[in-house]
Design an enzyme around this catalytic site. Structure first.
Site, PDB file in Angstrom:
ATOM      1  N   CYS A   1      -3.977  -0.944  -2.397  1.00 31.89           N
ATOM      2  CA  CYS A   1      -4.016   0.498  -2.645  1.00 31.89           C
ATOM      3  C   CYS A   1      -4.786   0.691  -3.946  1.00 31.89           C
ATOM      4  CB  CYS A   1      -2.590   1.019  -2.777  1.00 31.89           C
ATOM      5  SG  CYS A   1      -2.465   2.716  -3.391  1.00 31.89           S
ATOM      6  N   ASN A   2      -5.829   1.515  -3.906  1.00 41.15           N
ATOM      7  CA  ASN A   2      -6.653   1.691  -5.098  1.00 41.15           C
ATOM      8  C   ASN A   2      -5.892   2.362  -6.236  1.00 41.15           C
ATOM      9  OD1 ASN A   2      -9.845   1.150  -4.694  1.00 41.15           O
ATOM     10  ND2 ASN A   2      -8.876   1.578  -2.752  1.00 41.15           N
ATOM     11  N   THR A   3      -5.069   3.372  -5.893  1.00 40.08           N
ATOM     12  CA  THR A   3      -4.332   4.084  -6.934  1.00 40.08           C
ATOM     13  C   THR A   3      -3.361   3.125  -7.628  1.00 40.08           C
ATOM     14  OG1 THR A   3      -4.458   6.000  -5.459  1.00 40.08           O
ATOM     15  CG2 THR A   3      -3.085   6.216  -7.404  1.00 40.08           C
TER      16      THR A   3
ATOM     17  N   TYR B   1      -0.095   8.609  -2.941  1.00 39.06           N
ATOM     18  CA  TYR B   1       0.119   8.289  -4.351  1.00 39.06           C
ATOM     19  C   TYR B   1      -0.903   9.018  -5.242  1.00 39.06           C
ATOM     20  CZ  TYR B   1       3.348   4.307  -3.612  1.00 39.06           C
ATOM     21  OH  TYR B   1       4.417   3.509  -3.308  1.00 39.06           O
ATOM     22  N   GLY B   2      -2.029   9.386  -4.656  1.00 35.85           N
ATOM     23  CA  GLY B   2      -3.152   9.947  -5.410  1.00 35.85           C
ATOM     24  C   GLY B   2      -2.810  11.038  -6.414  1.00 35.85           C
TER      25      GLY B   2
ATOM     26  N   CYS C   1     -10.718   3.824  -1.696  1.00 35.60           N
ATOM     27  CA  CYS C   1      -9.369   4.057  -1.173  1.00 35.60           C
ATOM     28  C   CYS C   1      -9.315   3.332   0.155  1.00 35.60           C
ATOM     29  CB  CYS C   1      -9.127   5.554  -0.978  1.00 35.60           C
ATOM     30  SG  CYS C   1      -7.567   5.914  -0.140  1.00 35.60           S
ATOM     31  N   THR C   2      -8.268   2.537   0.361  1.00 39.41           N
ATOM     32  CA  THR C   2      -8.223   1.721   1.585  1.00 39.41           C
ATOM     33  C   THR C   2      -7.949   2.545   2.847  1.00 39.41           C
ATOM     34  OG1 THR C   2      -5.947   1.121   0.955  1.00 39.41           O
ATOM     35  CG2 THR C   2      -7.673  -0.480   0.496  1.00 39.41           C
ATOM     36  N   HIS C   3      -7.606   3.820   2.672  1.00 41.90           N
ATOM     37  CA  HIS C   3      -7.485   4.688   3.848  1.00 41.90           C
ATOM     38  C   HIS C   3      -8.861   5.070   4.417  1.00 41.90           C
ATOM     39  CE1 HIS C   3      -3.371   5.227   2.413  1.00 41.90           C
ATOM     40  NE2 HIS C   3      -3.068   5.870   3.521  1.00 41.90           N
TER      41      HIS C   3
ATOM     42  N   GLU D   1      -3.240   9.600   7.227  1.00 36.59           N
ATOM     43  CA  GLU D   1      -1.816   9.303   7.462  1.00 36.59           C
ATOM     44  C   GLU D   1      -1.287  10.058   8.687  1.00 36.59           C
ATOM     45  OE1 GLU D   1       0.627   7.285   5.969  1.00 36.59           O
ATOM     46  OE2 GLU D   1      -0.878   6.285   4.736  1.00 36.59           O
TER      47      GLU D   1
ATOM     48  N   ASP E   1       0.853  -1.190   0.000  1.00 33.96           N
ATOM     49  CA  ASP E   1       0.000   0.000   0.000  1.00 33.96           C
ATOM     50  C   ASP E   1       0.889   1.240   0.000  1.00 33.96           C
ATOM     51  OD1 ASP E   1      -2.468   1.485   0.201  1.00 33.96           O
ATOM     52  OD2 ASP E   1      -1.885   1.962   2.250  1.00 33.96           O
ATOM     53  N   SER E   2       0.283   2.362  -0.362  1.00 37.33           N
ATOM     54  CA  SER E   2       1.021   3.622  -0.343  1.00 37.33           C
ATOM     55  C   SER E   2       1.319   4.064   1.095  1.00 37.33           C
ATOM     56  CB  SER E   2       0.200   4.701  -1.037  1.00 37.33           C
ATOM     57  OG  SER E   2      -0.985   4.934  -0.316  1.00 37.33           O
TER      58      SER E   2
END
Lengths: 271, 271
Positions: A72-74, A41-42, A184-186, A151, A9-10
């Site tokens: 990570c979706n991106t 990363y977005g 987005c996994t966040h 984050e 993941d980012s």
């Protein structure tokens, strides 16, 4: 098959996927890398996201993994096809599981998607949804402030509510959607606030749970489930600061204190 | 990839899987065979179930299918491995998806499984559950009267309630379970009565929805999703009496009247 499942993941978002993998596949060992140093990363270019993703993948391949979960979706939007083509292990992204779960959940065929700039720009969700179902109406919105918020560990309170409210305003105006994909996994980490803002009538889809379920299906399909009954120890790496990463890991895993004991967190240099 | 998905069942139970496949994968054409003439499979020997299953499979292979869904728990228990070994198309059974969903749902790790004699005898569910999670406690019970009840179209009322109550009595005495797997695709048709008898505190897992979701994942994984946007026409075959089969199809599809229009039902001789 006792090799680990690799998760990338980012940053810390993929930890929601890791947590679900540990819950649904308690025999499986995880190797996790979060590229916290270069998160988010977005806003980055496709080329840059690809390069960073490959650096994480190569780091894990050296340690031997039997499957890769791009949590990570991106990174999924920009590199999944390439990874699936080049690696000889199964590779799973988070976009298709989320799309499938949304199609399963919606009743009125109006689905919202929120994600990073990169994910929304890539049109990966509309593509995944329309690939399966031609009559889905999609309302997509980039939420560039959510990842930096998570984050930093700001998961609730006034600031979170204000940012979420302002960002989702354009989507709230369109009140047709009955299902919202957290693309987005966040975002599962601020799910309560998102639900509060968007309203209780909207089903929120977190791809974390879905991705873990499909990982289980793919492991079984390839006959590479771990048969060993010993409790696995998991190795999590961050490219960034250890303290925040540990704090967020503990917050995500707080409902399962015993799981925290099995996770070793270290710093990694991947470039 | 415009070939159909093949679906086989001992009778009408697999229609619950077909219905979910049509809902979750509206572009995909289905070819369904229900071996109503020789239903139930539950009390039959492993050898006999294998022979009947292969007869259905060969009937569908001649018509060309891109994936096979074994929508019958008894047939899955006895033939899934063999089919996966011998066919060069993806083959999905109903047992593993149900097991995964139950592990996802349970909080106290006590899971009940009800199914036909054959399914319970095969121990396929305990095996699937313990394969993934070593600490699951399983309470399994054969319910030999349920399939004949459903095949006759008796889906509610006094008789149904009485038979379900008497059959589930031994499982009710053990009130530890918080999750109950309907380990037979006929059972979702009497789900309301089962829920009433077992109590609202128990989550009921129907493998139909789960199997459809995993079929979607496997089609995408193999890159054989149908890209065609035209509404598909489905061909359903029964080896038995047309009238009851049609009646039950209509009852299952009643929530989606438009779907009924796309289904053609015919008689088939498969031996």
């Amino acid at each position: 098959m006792n090799q680990a499942i690799g998760v990338i993941d980012s940053g810390v978002g993929g930890l929601t996927v890791a947590h679900e993998l540990m819950r649904q596949l308690p025999k499986e060992k995880l190797l996790y890398v979060g590229d916290t140093l270069r998160c988010p990363y977005g806003p980055r270019s496709e080329q840059e996201v690809k390069r960073f993703t490959w650096e994480m993948v190569n780091f894990l391949l050296e340690k031997k993994i039997k499957m890769l979960v791009v949590a990570c979706n991106t990174a999924t939007a920009f590199t999944l096809n390439e990874l699936q083509e080049h690696l000889d292990i199964p590779v799973i992204g988070v976009i298709n599981p989320g799309a499938r779960a949304a199609i399963n959940a919606t009743k009125n065929m109006h689905i919202g998607v929120i994600g990073t700039d990169g994910t929304i720009r890539s049109k990966a969700y509309p593509e995944a949804l329309l690939n399966i179902h031609s009559e889905i109406h999609i309302n997509a919105l980039a939420c560039p402030l959510f990842v930096p918020l998570v984050e930093k560990g700001i998961l609730q309170g006034e600031t979170t509510l204000q940012i979420v409210s302002e960002t989702l305003e354009p989507m709230k105006k369109n009140n047709h959607i009955d299902t919202l994909i957290l693309g987005c996994t966040h975002y599962p980490l601020i799910k309560d606030t998102i639900q509060q803002v968007i309203g209780d009538h909207v089903s929120i889809i977190s791809s974390s749970e879905e991705t873990a379920r499909e990982s289980s299906a793919i492991l079984e399909y390839h006959e590479i489930l771990c048969k060993d009954d010993r409790i696995p120890y998991h190795q999590f790496y961050t490219t960034g600061e250890l303290a925040t990463f540990k704090k967020i890991t503990q917050r995500i895993f707080q409902s399962s204190e015993d799981k925290v004991q099995t996770v070793v967190i270290e710093h990694a240099t991947i470039t």
